[in-house]
Design a protein around this motif. Sequence first.
Motif, PDB file in Angstrom:
ATOM      1  N   ARG A  35       0.812  -1.220   0.000  1.00  0.00           N
ATOM      2  CA  ARG A  35       0.000   0.000   0.000  1.00  0.00           C
ATOM      3  C   ARG A  35       0.847   1.273   0.000  1.00  0.00           C
ATOM      4  NH1 ARG A  35      -5.397  -0.107   0.824  1.00  0.00           N
ATOM      5  NH2 ARG A  35      -6.342  -2.153   1.131  1.00  0.00           N
ATOM      6  N   LEU A  51      -5.142   4.118   0.498  1.00  0.00           N
ATOM      7  CA  LEU A  51      -6.298   3.763   1.329  1.00  0.00           C
ATOM      8  C   LEU A  51      -7.362   3.017   0.539  1.00  0.00           C
ATOM      9  CD1 LEU A  51      -6.764   6.986   3.486  1.00  0.00           C
ATOM     10  CD2 LEU A  51      -5.690   4.830   4.158  1.00  0.00           C
ATOM     11  N   SER A  52      -7.533   3.409  -0.721  1.00  0.00           N
ATOM     12  CA  SER A  52      -8.480   2.744  -1.607  1.00  0.00           C
ATOM     13  C   SER A  52      -8.050   3.022  -3.034  1.00  0.00           C
ATOM     14  CB  SER A  52      -9.903   3.256  -1.374  1.00  0.00           C
ATOM     15  OG  SER A  52     -10.028   4.599  -1.826  1.00  0.00           O
ATOM     16  N   GLU A  53      -8.755   2.454  -3.999  1.00  0.00           N
ATOM     17  CA  GLU A  53      -8.402   2.683  -5.402  1.00  0.00           C
ATOM     18  C   GLU A  53      -8.509   4.152  -5.776  1.00  0.00           C
ATOM     19  OE1 GLU A  53     -10.629   0.242  -8.013  1.00  0.00           O
ATOM     20  OE2 GLU A  53      -9.804  -1.648  -7.258  1.00  0.00           O
ATOM     21  N   GLU A  54      -9.351   4.877  -5.062  1.00  0.00           N
ATOM     22  CA  GLU A  54      -9.576   6.284  -5.395  1.00  0.00           C
ATOM     23  C   GLU A  54      -8.885   7.254  -4.445  1.00  0.00           C
ATOM     24  OE1 GLU A  54     -12.247   4.208  -4.686  1.00  0.00           O
ATOM     25  OE2 GLU A  54     -12.497   3.558  -6.787  1.00  0.00           O
ATOM     26  N   ARG A 149      -4.478  14.407   0.852  1.00  0.00           N
ATOM     27  CA  ARG A 149      -5.072  13.333   0.063  1.00  0.00           C
ATOM     28  C   ARG A 149      -4.700  13.523  -1.400  1.00  0.00           C
ATOM     29  NH1 ARG A 149      -9.386  15.542  -2.670  1.00  0.00           N
ATOM     30  NH2 ARG A 149     -10.356  17.384  -1.732  1.00  0.00           N
TER      31      ARG A 149
END
Length: 340
Positions: A35, A51-54, A149
């Motif tokens: 990750r 954290l996620s694909e997006e 982010r």
Amino acid sequence: MMELELPNEGGCTAKLPARELERLLAGMGWGSDPRVLVGLETGDDAGVYLLSEELGLVLTTDFFPPFCRDPFLYGEVAAVNALSDVYAMGGTPLAALNITMYPSGGDIAPLRTILEGGLAAARRAGIPIIGGHTIANDTPVYGMAVLGRVDPGRMCTNAGLRPGMSLVLTKPIGTGVAMAAERLGLCPPETYRVAVESMRQLNRAAATVAGELGAAACTDITGFSLLGHAHRMAAASRAGIHLRVADVPFIPGAADLARMGCVPGATFRNAEYLQGQWEAGAGLAVHLRHLLLDPQTSGGLLFAVEPEKATLAVARLRAEGYAFAGIVGHTVERQGLRVE
């Protein structure tokens, strides 16, 4: 006005020399995790954790001792400098923590003014400061840990250069020289004004321009100098960079100060680190070498775009208030760094 005492070196000139840093970190096992999208391997501006694909989490920290006597300006620029790492990754800052060192037992009012300066920068960036940590220390040190982010698909690192791209620089070079001259009482008022305004300027709008025009790679220019950060970008990308010194924007008056010898000590540490790592065209003057190696505090972004987008990038940057933005070079296939 309350004034701070200046240490021997302040701002990003106080960085540990790059050569020492590389020796320190060599062979360290920091642990692997699929990750971790950006770690220590390429010396990038910040780390990125998936954290996620997006959604990727951007983490960075930056702090330094005073570069000026004005506590508010010091705090403001230190915060802008820390935020810049998130912008360089193509990210958006979310929140910050203060990192503070300050002498105990004396007048604490300047520390409050330092924090107010940092808060002013955070407010301009649209983020809250949600905590921090303070310890006693003989010399003030201030900065931030910043959380941001980024969309993993639009993340911009220092390792994405491709041959044939144009390199755009958003801010002028010379803050190290200007602050060295100011310490000696030799900095012309206009030179100091431009240097201060450059350091105070957020890289937020510049990062937006770079992202919207499809920048393939980006880094911010700080204590390791324009040449140092360009070298790291070229090495991380396994590509070559050619810079044109005639096109590099310098703070007005900085060249004259460098010619006079107003050069911070970190310039020579940068030169030692880069010895044998770059080529200079015939006749490159000593004072221009010093400016290219000048440690920047809260410097601009250096990013790569396709050549047909470079002129538009500069026009948009200037419309956003980056008056010195310009195309400073291009990329080539043969790995290395050359100044013409």
